[in-house]
Scaffold this active site. Structure first.
Site, short mmCIF file in Angstrom:
data_model
loop_
_atom_site.label_atom_id
_atom_site.label_comp_id
_atom_site.label_asym_id
_atom_site.label_seq_id
_atom_site.Cartn_x
_atom_site.Cartn_y
_atom_site.Cartn_z
N GLY A 83 23.80 46.80 60.01
CA GLY A 83 23.36 47.88 60.87
C GLY A 83 23.65 49.23 60.23
CB ALA A 151 30.91 54.60 57.65
CG LEU A 165 36.33 48.77 57.05
CD1 LEU A 165 37.06 49.71 56.09
CD2 LEU A 165 37.25 48.40 58.22
CB CYS A 182 25.87 57.11 59.82
SG CYS A 182 27.14 56.45 58.71
#
Length: 229
Positions: A83, A151, A165, A182
């Site tokens: 994602g 992130a 991450l 992002c």
């Protein structure tokens, strides 16, 4: 009670593509562990990207003109099955790819993302950053004010996780100036080094990171060099 061993593969400074390759071997091992006679199959792959690379997830691929401009700055480009929109990975950043069986752990995907955030928040407290926080959905990751420190972007197939991450330790943050990280307009990025006012390398955070991982995911850690052992 501990949920069993998780293999730790510390790759050190490696190309992003190599970390992905090792991750996929771990995913295969996790699937094989669901055989009639289960064997330990969970892993976490730790690496530091050796070269700058811009990576996007299942949505948000850059347009051709933007991609050409990023390449001209000396960065690689890569798509990932996770994602999230485009972000940057490079030296000075800790990449952690947990390969965990959420079905065995009875953990929903949103709960898993929250666990990754809790892991980084524990690490921040260990390092002296109690102000680090997670924001409510739809935001993910760990933040200092309006700047993202860590992130999170995950993939989950057949209840097996991959990706994970990216924690900015001593990352050159100017690489983020050339994208909307992002896809979040009006938000910044930061690093442990900037927030703590001292140089914090990936090697500095590995031990407290693994301590926090062990606590959050209730496991023992076994260090390995082979993703299939």
């Amino acid at each position: 009670m501990s949920r069993g061993p998780v293999r730790v593969l510390r790759l050190g400074l490696r190309p992003y593509a190599e970390a992905l390759r090792v991750q996929e071997l771990c995913v295969g091992a996790a699937r094989a562990a669901r055989s009639p006679v289960p064997v330990p199959g969970e892993s976490v792959v730790l690496s530091e990207p050796a070269e700058p690379v811009y990576v996007w997830g299942l949505r948000g691929a850059p347009e051709a003109e933007v991609a050409a401009r990023l390449r001209a700055r000396g960065a690689g480009l890569a798509a990932a099955r996770r994602g999230g929109r485009i972000t940057f990975h490079g030296p000075g950043q800790l990449l952690a790819f947990p390969v965990l069986d959420l079905r065995r752990r009875r953990l929903p995907l949103r709960g898993y993302v929250a666990a990754l955030e809790a892991l980084v928040l524990r690490l921040c407290r260990r390092l002296g950053l109690p102000a680090a926080r997670a924001l409510p959905p739809p935001f993910t990751g760990v933040w200092m004010g309006d700047s993202k420190l860590c992130a999170i972007g995950v993939h989950c197939g057949n209840h097996i996780t991959s990706h994970g991450l990216a924690l900015n330790c001593c990352t050159d943050l100017t690489w983020f100036d050339h994208i909307v990280p992002c896809g979040l307009e009006g938000k910044g990025v930061t690093s442990l080094s900037r927030e703590l006012g001292r140089h914090v390398t990936v090697d500095h955070v590995l031990e407290p990171f693994l301590d926090s991982f062990q606590e959050v995911f209730d496991c023992t850690l076994v260090f390995s060099e082979d993703p299939g052992d």
